[in-house]
Every structure is written in C-alpha cells, then in structure tokens.
Design a protein around this motif. Structure first.
Motif, PDB file in Angstrom:
ATOM      1  N   GLY A  34       0.790  -1.225   0.000  1.00  0.00           N
ATOM      2  CA  GLY A  34       0.000   0.000   0.000  1.00  0.00           C
ATOM      3  C   GLY A  34       0.819   1.271   0.000  1.00  0.00           C
ATOM      4  O   GLY A  34       0.293   2.356  -0.287  1.00  0.00           O
ATOM      5  N   LEU A  35       2.126   1.173   0.286  1.00  0.00           N
ATOM      6  CA  LEU A  35       2.965   2.370   0.279  1.00  0.00           C
ATOM      7  C   LEU A  35       3.053   3.007  -1.100  1.00  0.00           C
ATOM      8  O   LEU A  35       3.337   4.200  -1.216  1.00  0.00           O
ATOM      9  CB  LEU A  35       4.371   2.034   0.784  1.00  0.00           C
ATOM     10  CG  LEU A  35       4.503   1.786   2.296  1.00  0.00           C
ATOM     11  CD1 LEU A  35       5.933   1.443   2.648  1.00  0.00           C
ATOM     12  CD2 LEU A  35       4.040   3.009   3.081  1.00  0.00           C
ATOM     13  N   VAL A  36       2.806   2.219  -2.153  1.00  0.00           N
ATOM     14  CA  VAL A  36       2.843   2.811  -3.488  1.00  0.00           C
ATOM     15  C   VAL A  36       1.716   3.837  -3.642  1.00  0.00           C
ATOM     16  O   VAL A  36       1.876   4.867  -4.315  1.00  0.00           O
ATOM     17  CB  VAL A  36       2.753   1.705  -4.564  1.00  0.00           C
ATOM     18  CG1 VAL A  36       1.378   1.053  -4.576  1.00  0.00           C
ATOM     19  CG2 VAL A  36       3.083   2.266  -5.937  1.00  0.00           C
ATOM     20  N   LEU A  37       0.589   3.597  -3.006  1.00  0.00           N
ATOM     21  CA  LEU A  37      -0.523   4.553  -3.043  1.00  0.00           C
ATOM     22  C   LEU A  37      -0.244   5.751  -2.151  1.00  0.00           C
ATOM     23  O   LEU A  37      -0.629   6.879  -2.479  1.00  0.00           O
ATOM     24  CB  LEU A  37      -1.818   3.857  -2.617  1.00  0.00           C
ATOM     25  CG  LEU A  37      -2.231   2.650  -3.475  1.00  0.00           C
ATOM     26  CD1 LEU A  37      -3.474   1.990  -2.902  1.00  0.00           C
ATOM     27  CD2 LEU A  37      -2.473   3.084  -4.912  1.00  0.00           C
ATOM     28  N   ILE A  38       0.422   5.521  -1.026  1.00  0.00           N
ATOM     29  CA  ILE A  38       0.815   6.635  -0.162  1.00  0.00           C
ATOM     30  C   ILE A  38       1.775   7.559  -0.903  1.00  0.00           C
ATOM     31  O   ILE A  38       1.673   8.790  -0.826  1.00  0.00           O
ATOM     32  CB  ILE A  38       1.462   6.113   1.139  1.00  0.00           C
ATOM     33  CG1 ILE A  38       0.450   5.299   1.949  1.00  0.00           C
ATOM     34  CG2 ILE A  38       2.020   7.261   1.967  1.00  0.00           C
ATOM     35  CD1 ILE A  38      -0.757   6.087   2.405  1.00  0.00           C
ATOM     36  N   GLY A  39       2.710   6.971  -1.657  1.00  0.00           N
ATOM     37  CA  GLY A  39       3.634   7.792  -2.432  1.00  0.00           C
ATOM     38  C   GLY A  39       2.913   8.671  -3.434  1.00  0.00           C
ATOM     39  O   GLY A  39       3.277   9.835  -3.636  1.00  0.00           O
ATOM     40  N   PHE A  45      11.834  -1.328  -2.436  1.00  0.00           N
ATOM     41  CA  PHE A  45      10.439  -1.005  -2.727  1.00  0.00           C
ATOM     42  C   PHE A  45      10.042   0.323  -2.106  1.00  0.00           C
ATOM     43  O   PHE A  45       9.344   1.128  -2.729  1.00  0.00           O
ATOM     44  CB  PHE A  45       9.524  -2.121  -2.221  1.00  0.00           C
ATOM     45  CG  PHE A  45       8.066  -1.772  -2.345  1.00  0.00           C
ATOM     46  CD1 PHE A  45       7.456  -1.707  -3.590  1.00  0.00           C
ATOM     47  CD2 PHE A  45       7.308  -1.474  -1.218  1.00  0.00           C
ATOM     48  CE1 PHE A  45       6.118  -1.364  -3.713  1.00  0.00           C
ATOM     49  CE2 PHE A  45       5.978  -1.132  -1.327  1.00  0.00           C
ATOM     50  CZ  PHE A  45       5.372  -1.073  -2.570  1.00  0.00           C
ATOM     51  N   LEU A  46      10.465   0.586  -0.861  1.00  0.00           N
ATOM     52  CA  LEU A  46      10.133   1.867  -0.224  1.00  0.00           C
ATOM     53  C   LEU A  46      10.715   3.029  -1.023  1.00  0.00           C
ATOM     54  O   LEU A  46      10.045   4.042  -1.237  1.00  0.00           O
ATOM     55  CB  LEU A  46      10.652   1.896   1.213  1.00  0.00           C
ATOM     56  CG  LEU A  46      10.422   3.214   1.960  1.00  0.00           C
ATOM     57  CD1 LEU A  46       8.939   3.437   2.203  1.00  0.00           C
ATOM     58  CD2 LEU A  46      11.166   3.248   3.281  1.00  0.00           C
ATOM     59  N   ARG A  47      11.949   2.885  -1.482  1.00  0.00           N
ATOM     60  CA  ARG A  47      12.568   3.952  -2.269  1.00  0.00           C
ATOM     61  C   ARG A  47      11.790   4.189  -3.562  1.00  0.00           C
ATOM     62  O   ARG A  47      11.534   5.334  -3.944  1.00  0.00           O
ATOM     63  CB  ARG A  47      14.027   3.602  -2.585  1.00  0.00           C
ATOM     64  CG  ARG A  47      14.919   3.486  -1.367  1.00  0.00           C
ATOM     65  CD  ARG A  47      16.386   3.562  -1.772  1.00  0.00           C
ATOM     66  NE  ARG A  47      16.755   2.516  -2.719  1.00  0.00           N
ATOM     67  CZ  ARG A  47      17.200   1.318  -2.382  1.00  0.00           C
ATOM     68  NH1 ARG A  47      17.323   1.008  -1.095  1.00  0.00           N
ATOM     69  NH2 ARG A  47      17.530   0.423  -3.302  1.00  0.00           N
ATOM     70  N   GLU A  48      11.391   3.122  -4.225  1.00  0.00           N
ATOM     71  CA  GLU A  48      10.651   3.269  -5.484  1.00  0.00           C
ATOM     72  C   GLU A  48       9.257   3.858  -5.230  1.00  0.00           C
ATOM     73  O   GLU A  48       8.785   4.703  -5.998  1.00  0.00           O
ATOM     74  CB  GLU A  48      10.526   1.911  -6.171  1.00  0.00           C
ATOM     75  CG  GLU A  48      11.840   1.308  -6.642  1.00  0.00           C
ATOM     76  CD  GLU A  48      12.340   1.962  -7.920  1.00  0.00           C
ATOM     77  OE1 GLU A  48      11.610   2.794  -8.494  1.00  0.00           O
ATOM     78  OE2 GLU A  48      13.466   1.634  -8.345  1.00  0.00           O
ATOM     79  N   ALA A  49       8.602   3.419  -4.163  1.00  0.00           N
ATOM     80  CA  ALA A  49       7.241   3.884  -3.878  1.00  0.00           C
ATOM     81  C   ALA A  49       7.210   5.371  -3.571  1.00  0.00           C
ATOM     82  O   ALA A  49       6.268   6.078  -3.943  1.00  0.00           O
ATOM     83  CB  ALA A  49       6.649   3.086  -2.718  1.00  0.00           C
ATOM     84  N   PHE A  54       7.463  -7.524  -5.659  1.00  0.00           N
ATOM     85  CA  PHE A  54       7.924  -6.348  -6.382  1.00  0.00           C
ATOM     86  C   PHE A  54       8.839  -6.802  -7.504  1.00  0.00           C
ATOM     87  O   PHE A  54       9.844  -7.487  -7.275  1.00  0.00           O
ATOM     88  CB  PHE A  54       8.646  -5.408  -5.425  1.00  0.00           C
ATOM     89  CG  PHE A  54       9.260  -4.210  -6.091  1.00  0.00           C
ATOM     90  CD1 PHE A  54       8.538  -3.437  -6.981  1.00  0.00           C
ATOM     91  CD2 PHE A  54      10.580  -3.854  -5.826  1.00  0.00           C
ATOM     92  CE1 PHE A  54       9.103  -2.342  -7.591  1.00  0.00           C
ATOM     93  CE2 PHE A  54      11.156  -2.751  -6.434  1.00  0.00           C
ATOM     94  CZ  PHE A  54      10.422  -1.999  -7.321  1.00  0.00           C
ATOM     95  N   ILE A  55       8.490  -6.427  -8.761  1.00  0.00           N
ATOM     96  CA  ILE A  55       9.218  -6.904  -9.944  1.00  0.00           C
ATOM     97  C   ILE A  55       9.657  -5.713 -10.785  1.00  0.00           C
ATOM     98  O   ILE A  55       8.866  -4.795 -11.039  1.00  0.00           O
ATOM     99  CB  ILE A  55       8.330  -7.830 -10.803  1.00  0.00           C
ATOM    100  CG1 ILE A  55       7.803  -9.001  -9.959  1.00  0.00           C
ATOM    101  CG2 ILE A  55       9.084  -8.338 -12.022  1.00  0.00           C
ATOM    102  CD1 ILE A  55       6.751  -9.820 -10.674  1.00  0.00           C
TER     103      ILE A  55
END
Length: 450
Positions: free
Chosen positions: A18-23, A75-79, A415-416
């Motif tokens: 869900g962090l991708v949506l937070i980003g 993943f956190l960095r990308e998000a 994550f790919i």
C-alpha cells in the motif's frame, strides 16, 4: 504435525504494498515545495526525509528507529521516489533541527491533497460540520518538554484538532502543553483552520461545533464575525457551542422553568424543560445578543424506580446561531460525539499516543505530519473500501484507519522490475488488484490535473 521445507529465493517480496498509493498521495500534496526553503542536506532532500516519516506513520509506526527496517528496502525507495532511505539518527536530527520551518508548510499539504484528489466532503442534514475539540495524550513517566497535568488527571499533552464533514477530514492538529485550557489561544487556531474550511466547501453551508470547554465570549464573537463575513459572500456559516453553566443557580433555573410552564413529563419521576433565550454577552467594548437553548431535567425517581428524597437536576445549554427548534439544535450537537473516534484513530492506529521526541517543537511537527498521514489513509479508505470495493464487512460510510491498514497498506505482493517497468504481483488474492488499480488510476489522474 505438518513439515514444511524452507528456502530463500531472490524474489523481492513486500508486506507493505500500500505504500505505493501513499507515495502517489504525497505527490498530490506537493511536498517538494519544501525544498525551496530548506536545501538538500546529504544524500536526500528535506521533502524526502518528510516523506519517509509520513510513510512510517501510515504504517502505524511513530518511532524514528522504525526506519532502520527499511534502509535496504528498494520497494520503499521506489514507492516514494527517493534515491536513499535515511537512518534513524539523521531523521531525528533533521526533523528536530528544522521543525519550525517544516511545520509552516504541513497544513497546506493536507489542503492540496484533499482539493486535488477531489475528496468528498459530505454534509449532515444540510450542513458540513466542523468539529473542534481537544483530547489527552498520555505521556506519563517522561521528561519531555511541556508535559503537564491534563484535565483527565494524567501527565501528557492536550492537542487540539478540527475535523470536517462526515468523513472526518483533519484540517487542524496542533500540540499543546498538558496544562493549557481548551479555550486558550483557540481563536488563533480558528484563524488558521477557517480559511481551509472555506477552500474545501465551495457553495456548502458549514456548522462549527464545539463543547463547553470553548464557551468563551471571545470565541463566540469570532464565530459570529465569521458568520457575518460568509453572509456578505453569499455563503452560510453557523456555530453551535455547548454552554458551560459554571456558577449557575440550578434552583433559580428550576423556578424559572416552572413559572414559564416549560416542564414536560417524559416518564413518571422525570420532567424536562426547554428554554429558548436571548442573552447579551460582552467582549471588549462590544456587546451582542446570542441565542441560548437551555435544557433542564428534573428527576424525582431514578431509572431503577427508586424514589429520591430530593429532586436531582441536570442543567445543559447551547449557544447557537441556528434558527431551528431547540430539539433540532440538541440533536445536532449530539452527533458532535462522532469525532471522539477520530481522536482514537490518531492515538492508536497512527501510534501517536506517546510522541517520540523530547522537544516540544519536534513533537508538534510530528502531529502535523500525523494529520497528513491521517488524511492519506482516510482518502484511500473512502475511495477504495466503500461502495463497489467495500470489503466483506458491514456497510459503512467511513472505514476507520485500522481497516485501511489491514486491507490496503499491509498487503503482501511481489515487487518486480522488468523491461524498465515496475510491477506488483498480488498473486491469487481476490479483488485487491482491482482496488489498487482503481486507486492508482484515480490518484494519477488527479496528479495530472492543474
């Protein structure tokens, strides 16, 4: 007992998809404007530091040390769109050193997020309600700045908050010393919050509600002035403030209600009187009439049927600019209690009961960032967990933050990176991929609009 063979592969799995949506929510808030005031220090910008901490809050983690688990998390960095994740020491030092400057920008972030995302602000029986209140954060056993004895009898802080609409969007969340009275300096708080309310409720009528801790002539005059200003603009602003009957003679009020014939028996041994009065109040050199709705309840028999030796009286009242009947005014105020749930979500779901810093300014900043994290999670809940995408639970107009954390933020995925594209593989997890796709499309579309 079943035996499982274990292995470790090179696949990149994440439990916080869900962090991708937070980003993407933080992109709408435009945190990068902060970098114009605070230049880059080290490997990461100041807006990047703030994004990292807000991401922690949306995971329900407020301690600075929680960032250490994500230092090597690609993943956190990308998000969040960051080149690097800071350590806990650097994160704490920078937030404490620049707390005042960062705090000045935080309120605009929430307003931009809600406005650009088209967040729904729904009314309650014709009025969009603005609920203002203080609450207690227990920080007993600490030596933090400005911790004091609160009105609940514990050592801690008494922050003030403002929530808008049935969704409970947070438009103000500011830290206060534990010993500060609710009404003290609240006029400054309203000066900051009311313009945000006006910006997010175009063409809608607004009702400000607050409890008896805000029964102050100064605040009544301020809200009456706001009402007149909105009226000139062709808009409607009303207020409803619980009366504080301090130093009132209850027996005199009972005699007054008896003389007016206002008592009505609702059951044997219980009578209620409603009085609709106009009372003049003074502030400075100005005097104005205000409407006061008073409710007086007399009990001679308690709810268990026990006869009382002497009558027991309960005196309540409400200052209001509403032109509705006393019964309608009381019903409107009773719905003010919904905001207590929002206090609970901030303290428990965001883990902000015990603040992590020893410095008051930094803790105040953390509460402001908590407001942004709260609005991000609330937005995802309203857009992704109601209506067609509602989980298999009871129907609701609003999902609490804990549900958003469980259903969206803490969602496992692979994550790919492939062909210069980034993918999240949710596997066989039902409709969650459709929820993510819809939310991501909505946020991306809002980010492209001016």
């Amino acid at each position: 007992m079943a035996y499982f063979h274990l292995k470790q592969s090179t696949r990149h799995l994440t439990s916080t998809a869900g962090l991708v949506l937070i980003g993407q929510c933080l992109v709408l808030a435009e945190l990068e404007r902060l970098d114009l005031r605070l230049p880059k220090r080290g490997k990461i910008t100041m807006s990047g530091l703030v994004k990292c901490y807000v991401a922690l809050l949306t995971l329900g983690k407020s301690d600075f040390e929680a960032i250490e688990a994500f230092r090597q998390d690609a993943f956190l960095r990308e998000a969040l769109g960051l080149p690097w994740v800071p350590g806990s020491v650097w994160l704490r030092q920078q937030l404490e050193a620049h707390a005042a400057v960062i705090r000045d920008s935080t309120d605009d972030w929430s307003v931009r997020l809600l406005r650009r995302s088209g967040a729904p602000v729904t009314a309650d029986d014709g009025y969009v309600c603005l609920d203002v209140d203080t609450f207690v954060m227990d920080n007993s056993g600490t030596q933090k700045e400005c911790v004091g004895r609160t009105y609940q009898g514990v050592d801690g802080y008494t922050p003030i908050a403002a929530y808008l609409g049935n969704e409970g969007w947070c438009l103000g969340l500011e830290l206060r010393p534990g010993v500060q009275h609710s009404a003290l300096e609240t006029h400054y708080f309203l000066e900051r919050v009311l313009p945000r309310v006006a910006a997010l409720t175009p063409g809608q009528a607004v009702l400000a509600r607050s409890d008896s801790g805000f029964d102050s002539a100064r605040l009544l005059f301020q809200q009456d002035d706001e009402r007149r200003t909105w009226a000139v603009q062709g808009r409607t602003f009303e207020y409803l403030v619980k009366w504080n009957p301090r130093r009132q003679d209850v027996a005199a009020w009972a005699a007054r209600a008896e003389a007016a014939g206002a008592f009505v028996e609702s059951r044997p041994g219980k009578r209620t009187a409603l009085l609709d009065l106009t009372v003049e109040r003074a502030w400075g050199k100005d005097r104005r009439p205000f409407r006061l709705v008073v409710s007086l309840t007399e009990r001679t028999i308690d709810k268990h049927g026990q006869h009382l030796l002497l009558p027991v009286y309960q005196l309540e009242g409400w200052w209001t600019s509403l032109s509705e009947t006393p019964e309608q005014v009381i019903r409107r105020y009773q719905r003010h209690g919904t905001h207590e749930q929002f206090h609970s979500e901030i303290k428990t779901d965001l883990d902000l009961e015990r603040l992590p810093s020893g410095k008051f300014d930094c803790n105040d900043l953390i509460l402001h960032l908590g407001m942004l994290a709260y609005n991000c999670l609330r937005l995802l809940g309203q857009r992704g967990l109601t209506g067609a995408f509602a989980p298999v639970r009871h129907p609701a107009k609003r999902r609490r933050l804990k549900t958003v954390l469980q259903e969206i933020i803490y969602r496992a995925a692979q994550f790919i990176r492939r062909a210069r594209q980034r993918w999240l593989d949710f596997g066989r997890t039902g409709a969650i991929a459709a929820v993510f796709a819809t939310l991501q499309e909505d946020l991306l579309t809002a980010g492209q609009s001016p």
